[in-house]
Design a protein around this motif. Structure first.
Motif, PDB file in Angstrom:
ATOM      1  N   MET A 114     151.264  29.793  80.025  1.00 22.35           N
ATOM      2  CA  MET A 114     151.920  29.040  81.092  1.00 22.35           C
ATOM      3  C   MET A 114     151.618  29.597  82.481  1.00 22.35           C
ATOM      4  SD  MET A 114     153.176  26.683  79.358  1.00 22.35           S
ATOM      5  CE  MET A 114     153.906  25.861  80.759  1.00 22.35           C
ATOM      6  N   THR A 118     155.492  30.581  83.814  1.00 20.20           N
ATOM      7  CA  THR A 118     156.225  31.334  82.797  1.00 20.20           C
ATOM      8  C   THR A 118     157.675  31.577  83.207  1.00 20.20           C
ATOM      9  OG1 THR A 118     154.233  32.423  81.963  1.00 20.20           O
ATOM     10  CG2 THR A 118     156.339  33.512  81.527  1.00 20.20           C
ATOM     11  N   TYR A 175     154.891  32.376  76.045  1.00 28.02           N
ATOM     12  CA  TYR A 175     154.261  31.746  77.203  1.00 28.02           C
ATOM     13  C   TYR A 175     153.090  32.551  77.766  1.00 28.02           C
ATOM     14  CZ  TYR A 175     158.375  28.700  77.248  1.00 28.02           C
ATOM     15  OH  TYR A 175     159.364  27.796  76.913  1.00 28.02           O
TER      16      TYR A 175
END
Length: 248
Positions: A114, A118, A175
């Motif tokens: 991500m 995140t 993530y």
């Protein structure tokens, strides 16, 4: 961690790893009776049951699963199956190659980093869980976007005593996770299930297939995150057994 065991230890062993903010029994109790021909182990991740401490590290939990299999099953699993967070952990375990896993079953693995999102995603997820715990509603458009349209499975499978610390530490692993290059050495079969209404598992399956070209990617029509497991557990178990019985 804690491990719940069912069935005859002489049967082929299957180890299941549940999803984040849920429990092993909430995820898998409904399919246990259909798996009586196997020795079933449910791994309870730290922070996700009354028998475990608050989660510090999913990496350490992967270590503990490996140790359990080595010490109790001679380092051999017939199948390793994970849902969501558990599927990401399963990818990590087969990539390490410290135990022998003949078949891997991934349900909605999250393998997309991500990056800068995140922290915002961690914050939103923690806030959403707090709202559910306090019996407050979450805007439907947000639920539809993240979990799939009209999907309440994640809410219904929520572990009520989950803490923000556990969720945050789980998100940190998921993530930021990178698929290890070493996973290319994995010799077992991999079956990846994902709902057609899920965004990130579709991208995750495509990414993992670059490392494991023989991966079988199956899209479950009209399903959101966890919906097939939770709402169609009988069919879920039957299709899983077909995979387990397939000799290839």
């Amino acid at each position: 961690m804690n491990f719940l065991c069912f069935g005859n230890k002489n049967n082929k062993p299957i180890l299941f790893i549940h999803g984040m903010a849920s429990t092993a029994m909430l995820c898998y109790e409904a399919i246990l009776n259909r798996l009586s021909d196997y020795y079933v182990i449910l791994a309870e991740v730290d922070g996700h049951s009354e028998q475990t401490n608050e989660l510090v590290s999913l990496t350490e939990n992967c270590d503990e699963i490996e140790s359990y299999v080595i010490n109790n099953l001679s380092g051999e699993l017939y199948c390793l199956s994970g849902f969501s967070m558990g599927a990401t952990m399963a990818v990590e375990i087969i990539a390490r190659g410290n135990i022998n896993v003949a078949k891997t079953h991934l349900d909605s693995a999250f393998l997309i980093k991500m990056g800068l999102m995140t922290k915002p995603y961690e914050y939103i997820f923690c806030k959403a869980i707090k709202r559910i715990q306090n019996r407050k509603s979450i805007p439907q458009f947000m639920m539809d976007a993240v979990m799939g349209k009209d999907n309440n499975s994640v809410i219904e499978m929520l572990y009520p005593n989950i803490t923000s610390v556990t969720v945050k530490n789980a998100c940190e692993f998921i993530y930021k996770y990178s698929i290890p290059e070493k996973i290319r050495d994995y010799k077992g079969t991999v079956l990846f299930w994902r709902g057609s209404n899920e965004k990130y598992p579709k991208k995750s399956a495509a990414l993992l297939k670059k490392y494991l070209p023989d991966l079988v990617d199956v899209e479950i029509k009209n399903m959101g995150h966890g919906q097939y497991l939770h709402e169609h557990s009988g069919e879920y178990a039957d299709e899983l057994i077909k995979y387990l019985q397939n000799r290839t």
